[in-house]
Design an enzyme around this catalytic site. Structure first.
Site, short mmCIF file in Angstrom:
data_model
loop_
_atom_site.label_atom_id
_atom_site.label_comp_id
_atom_site.label_asym_id
_atom_site.label_seq_id
_atom_site.Cartn_x
_atom_site.Cartn_y
_atom_site.Cartn_z
N ARG A 114 0.82 -1.22 0.00
CA ARG A 114 0.00 0.00 0.00
C ARG A 114 0.85 1.27 0.00
O ARG A 114 0.43 2.31 0.53
CB ARG A 114 -0.97 0.03 1.19
CG ARG A 114 -2.07 -1.01 1.11
CD ARG A 114 -3.30 -0.58 1.91
NE ARG A 114 -4.20 -1.71 2.08
CZ ARG A 114 -4.51 -2.26 3.25
NH1 ARG A 114 -4.04 -1.75 4.38
NH2 ARG A 114 -5.33 -3.28 3.31
N ARG B 207 -2.91 6.30 1.17
CA ARG B 207 -3.51 7.45 1.87
C ARG B 207 -2.56 8.21 2.79
O ARG B 207 -2.90 9.29 3.26
CB ARG B 207 -4.72 6.98 2.68
CG ARG B 207 -5.87 6.50 1.83
CD ARG B 207 -6.96 5.86 2.67
NE ARG B 207 -6.53 4.60 3.26
CZ ARG B 207 -7.25 3.89 4.12
NH1 ARG B 207 -8.43 4.34 4.51
NH2 ARG B 207 -6.81 2.75 4.60
N ASP C 44 -6.93 -2.53 -7.36
CA ASP C 44 -7.60 -3.14 -6.22
C ASP C 44 -7.90 -4.59 -6.53
O ASP C 44 -8.14 -4.93 -7.69
CB ASP C 44 -8.88 -2.39 -5.89
CG ASP C 44 -9.41 -2.78 -4.51
OD1 ASP C 44 -10.30 -3.65 -4.44
OD2 ASP C 44 -8.93 -2.24 -3.51
N TYR D 120 -15.25 -11.81 0.18
CA TYR D 120 -16.04 -10.61 -0.07
C TYR D 120 -17.31 -10.95 -0.84
O TYR D 120 -18.40 -10.43 -0.55
CB TYR D 120 -15.22 -9.58 -0.84
CG TYR D 120 -14.18 -8.90 0.00
CD1 TYR D 120 -14.54 -8.04 1.04
CD2 TYR D 120 -12.82 -9.10 -0.24
CE1 TYR D 120 -13.59 -7.41 1.82
CE2 TYR D 120 -11.85 -8.47 0.54
CZ TYR D 120 -12.25 -7.64 1.57
OH TYR D 120 -11.30 -7.02 2.35
N ARG E 110 -7.53 11.59 -4.44
CA ARG E 110 -8.68 10.89 -3.86
C ARG E 110 -9.86 11.85 -3.66
O ARG E 110 -11.01 11.48 -3.85
CB ARG E 110 -8.28 10.28 -2.50
CG ARG E 110 -9.40 9.55 -1.79
CD ARG E 110 -9.10 9.38 -0.32
NE ARG E 110 -8.96 10.66 0.36
CZ ARG E 110 -8.57 10.81 1.62
NH1 ARG E 110 -8.26 9.75 2.33
NH2 ARG E 110 -8.49 12.01 2.17
#
Length: 341
Positions: free
Chosen positions: A25, A29, A74, A151, A38
């Protein structure tokens, strides 16, 4: 030729002056530059716009300067390509409004033409390679079939994925059918990523540690190994299973070039469990990047001493957290570059 090929040399089990370093990652962020994009574009727009994905991929190479880039994307682009509707909600994570709970639903899931459904990813790779200009290698990735399955069946993130596990145990034929469809799609997808220019592939088994060792073999490793077998003739494959220390021995016997380790497994145990030969990657606790910078540097040097500088890739034990100061991320990378045996 790639100018900084340290990462690829470590995957080849070559002797190196120091281990390579990158962070899961790392295009994320914690970077103000990432947050600026973003705030302008929603998540799947960033994934599906090659120019944005490429820019985000290259940001940490400019700012933090690790030894490898990992494509911004992703794991959930794969189920979306398979006809499973996925939404990303702020503060809730991924949501699948119609989770898969029956054989009838499994039968409606398709193995797509990946060039039609995921062509934007391959375009992003080509653009990223141009922007990287052979400075460092580019890693492509996918979620493990089990993690995608979690998921798709649970419908959202979970602490235990009881619904997904329950589906496996109560309806194993449907579960294996879905897992195989995800596996087939993932193989097609990753092969095209390599063709587009990725220099190595990582498989993320984020939820493998939810399964018992016996169930892990049946519902996760069996499918990951199919991917490894299919990709190994074409590229180097890293397998990272969070909480899957119990499978390191079986993983080490596969054609994987490296195995990721999380922070709950010591370097010594990871070397022992994996047989001491295969390249290992990890395993700094991401929260430890909140330590003072001198502590980070000291701990990184100790970690390299414990793993050994060869057959080793320095990384975190999971993805970097959003609240990590950029200077601390830089210190993590600099500590590796400063390492002297």
């Amino acid at each position: 030729m790639i100018k900084n090929d340290l990462f690829l040399r470590a995957l080849n089990n070559e002797t190196v002056e120091r281990p390579p370093v990158w962070m899961m990652r790392q295009a994320g962020r914690y970077l103000p530059e990432f947050r600026a994009l973003r705030d302008k574009y929603d998540f799947f727009t960033r994934c599906e716009t090659p120019e944005l994905a490429a820019e985000i991929t290259v940001q940490p190479i400019r700012i933090v300067k690790p030894d490898a880039a990992i494509l911004f994307s992703d794991i959930l682009v794969v189920p979306r390509a398979m006809g499973i509707h996925v939404e990303l909600k702020d503060n809730l994570g991924p949501i699948i409004p119609n989770p898969i709970r029956t054989m009838e639903q499994v039968n409606q899931v398709v193995v797509p033409d990946v060039n039609e459904t995921l062509g934007y990813v391959f375009d992003a790779i080509k653009l990223t390679k141009e922007m990287l200009n052979d400075e460092v290698p580019l890693i492509g990735f996918a979620g493990s079939p089990w993690t995608i399955f979690c998921y798709a069946v649970e419908g959202k993130g979970s602490k235990s994925f009881d619904t997904a596990k329950g589906f496996c145990f109560s309806n194993p034929v449907a579960a294996h059918t879905l897992l195989q469809k995800i596996t087939d799609t993932t193989i097609l997808y990753l092969k095209e990523k390599v063709k587009a220019g990725c220099n190595a592939i990582q498989i993320f088994d984020s939820w493998g540690g939810m399964l018992s060792p016996v169930d892990y073999q049946e519902f996760s490793w069996k499918y990951i190994n199919q991917i490894v077998e299919a990709l190994a003739p074409h590229t180097k494959v890293i397998v990272f299973g969070k909480g899957c220390w119990f499978a390191l021995n079986d993983m080490a016997k596969s054609k994987a070039s490296a195995l990721g380790v999380d922070w709950t497994c010591s370097p010594r145990n990871a070397r022992y469990l994996s047989g001491g030969r295969i390249t290992l990657q990890g395993n700094f606790d991401p929260s430890r990047l909140l330590s003072p910078i001198p502590t980070i540097k000291k701990m990184v040097h100790e970690m390299i001493d414990e793993f050994g500088k060869d057959n080793y890739i320095v990384n975190l034990g999971h993805g970097i957290l959003p609240n990590i100061p950029v200077d601390h991320a830089k210190a993590f990378v600099e500590a590796v570059k400063e390492y002297k045996k």
